[in-house]
Design an enzyme around this catalytic site. Structure first.
Site, mmCIF file in Angstrom:
data_model
loop_
_atom_site.group_PDB
_atom_site.id
_atom_site.type_symbol
_atom_site.label_atom_id
_atom_site.label_comp_id
_atom_site.label_asym_id
_atom_site.label_seq_id
_atom_site.Cartn_x
_atom_site.Cartn_y
_atom_site.Cartn_z
ATOM 1 N N GLY A 216 53.359 29.505 -25.187
ATOM 2 C CA GLY A 216 53.043 30.296 -24.010
ATOM 3 C C GLY A 216 51.684 29.921 -23.443
ATOM 4 O O GLY A 216 51.271 28.764 -23.461
ATOM 5 N N SER A 217 50.962 30.918 -22.979
ATOM 6 C CA SER A 217 49.766 30.666 -22.177
ATOM 7 C C SER A 217 48.559 30.143 -22.938
ATOM 8 O O SER A 217 47.570 29.749 -22.314
ATOM 9 C CB SER A 217 49.371 31.944 -21.423
ATOM 10 N N ILE A 218 48.590 30.114 -24.284
ATOM 11 C CA ILE A 218 47.453 29.479 -24.959
ATOM 12 C C ILE A 218 47.434 27.978 -24.644
ATOM 13 O O ILE A 218 46.383 27.339 -24.748
ATOM 14 C CB ILE A 218 47.445 29.720 -26.480
#
Length: 482
Positions: A216-218
């Site tokens: 995801g957004s990491i």
């Protein structure tokens, strides 16, 4: 000699020759492999007659052998079993070994070349052969905080010392008690193994090192790094539409909860990371191009190759990118992007260490049975994926995430924290995965952490960030009290 007898004699000679060749092949060429084979019960039985060395954390034995009155002389026990199971693994009469019990077996049995002097001394003095000790880098406070935070969920926590690569915490849940797999009662061992095997997931599976998940957004930290190295600054504006139609498709890519990042207008890179704007980073990845994004991911260590701590760590990857549409999805950590929690922690640690990546390691020292240090691990650089300037800019951006954006629940009173949240869709009608990576203090990093919760059902900021906060806070408090 008549012909039939001659043929019989030749046949017997050939058979004896083959037998001699086979014996020599087994005893000379394959002897090392056979001794190392975890299924070799003869070697295992011999090892039970020798006192196995201990695995040690902060002076405390987390794996120890005690003498018994059984036919097998020594019993392996784990005083804090579930807390360190992902690290120690087990040493079982029926199921051989796993974890450090397997990878450090030569040291623990005393057969490692580094312990040759001790073995030689034992030979001359008549002392019983004993194994060496494996002293770990783990910090008890960080390990305890991480495992308590993961109680009741499937997940992992990994913490590193950015300047050295020391593994400060490595936990996986659900956990198990290695002692119950290491008893001398075969029926009890089988019963417990069956109990573990019936669970989903099997607690013996190491979520921190063996499993890969969409980050995801990491992953936006990687894309940000590629942009900054390409000449962007934190204040450079990037497109941030409410909805991005992926190139060559009619597929809309939306922001979390169908939200608007900046009313559909362009916004600065730092603001896009702070609120984790999907459309901005999908378009940014497309604008940068696959080569720059992939090169940066691989520079941070995201390759298909396994690594060792010495626990084996599965390789992380961006996967195949078939089109710009796929690149847009990959740039927000979806599509075919997969990552281990160890790799996630390494990303945070590299930014924290000014762009220099240190090789993670779990074993600090190898000790002889008399506690003499036979080997001391020295920190080792593994690369510099980004410049110090880029690392400073990323740090400022990640501080903004924690102070003003999706990572607020990672804040520590009196300490500046840098971080990034991640919420990854699973694509199979199950709750999202939740991530957080970060480090503290931001201006003098002492610990970098990654927390993963499988199917947590919330956001990375709600589910994983508070666990990371507990780990970082516990470690900093423990260090301050030393």
């Amino acid at each position: 000699m008549n012909a039939p007898l001659r043929r019989v004699a030749i046949s017997v000679l050939v058979l004896f020759t083959l037998l001699i060749v086979n014996v020599n092949y087994i005893q000379v060429w394959r002897s090392a492999d056979l001794r190392a084979d975890p299924g070799n019960t003869r070697v295992l039985s011999e090892e039970y007659d020798r006192q196995r060395g201990s695995i040690v954390v902060a002076g405390n034995e987390i794996a120890v052998s005690t003498r018994t009155d059984d036919a097998l002389t020594y019993l392996r026990q784990y005083p804090q079993g579930e807390l360190y199971a992902a690290v120690t693994g087990y040493y079982s009469l029926l199921y051989s070994s796993s974890g450090l019990e397997r990878t450090e077996n030569d040291v623990l049995t005393g057969s490692d070349p580094r312990l040759f002097g001790r073995r030689l001394a034992d030979l001359f003095t008549g002392r019983d052969l004993t194994g060496g000790n494996v002293v770990l880098t783990l910090d008890p406070a960080a390990q305890q905080a991480g495992m308590e935070g993961l109680d009741g969920v499937t997940g992992a926590v990994v913490a590193l010392e950015p300047s050295t690569g020391k593994v400060l915490a490595l936990g996986s849940t659900p956990s198990y008690d290695p002692t119950l797999l290491s008893s001398h009662d075969p029926d009890a061992i089988r019963a417990y193994a069956d109990e573990l095997g019936a669970q989903d997931p099997d607690p013996r599976l190491n979520q921190a090192t063996s499993e890969i998940y969409p980050p995801g957004s990491i992953f936006k930290v990687i894309v940000s790094a590629a942009a900054l190295e390409d000449g962007y600054t934190p204040q450079t504006t990037v497109p941030a539409p409410d909805v991005l139609t992926l190139p060559g498709t009619e597929t809309p890519l939306r922001n979390f909860g169908n939200s608007s990042c900046n009313g559909g207008a362009d916004q600065s890179l730092i603001d896009a990371l702070t609120i984790s704007c999907n459309t901005a980073f999908a378009q940014l990845g497309i604008d940068l191009g696959e080569e720059k994004v992939r090169d940066m991911a691989e520079a941070f260590g995201m390759t298909d190759e396994t690594t060792e701590l010495p626990l084996e760590v599965t390789g992380s990857t961006m996967g195949e990118i078939e089109s710009d549409a796929a690149l847009g999805q990959a740039s927000i950590g979806q599509r075919n992007v997969r990552m281990t929690p160890v790799q996630a922690a390494l990303i945070a640690a590299t930014v924290a260490n000014g762009g220099t990546q240190m090789k993670p390691y779990l074993v600090d020292q190898i000790q002889a049975p008399d506690l003499t240090v036979e080997d001391q691990t020295e920190p080792e650089e593994s690369g510099s994926p980004i410049s110090a300037e880029t690392a400073d800019e990323l740090t400022d951006m990640m501080v903004s995430v924690v102070e003003n954006g999706s990572g607020r629940r990672a804040q520590i009173d009196g300490v500046e924290v840098a971080g990034k949240t991640g919420t990854a869709q699973t694509g199979n009608d199950t709750p999202d995965h939740n991530w957080f990576i970060g480090f503290a203090p931001a201006d003098d990093p002492q610990i970098a952490v990654a927390v993963f919760v499988a199917n947590g059902g919330g956001t990375g900021g709600d589910v994983s960030a508070p666990i990371a906060q507990r780990v970082m806070s516990a470690y900093l408090q423990a260090q301050g009290s030393d």
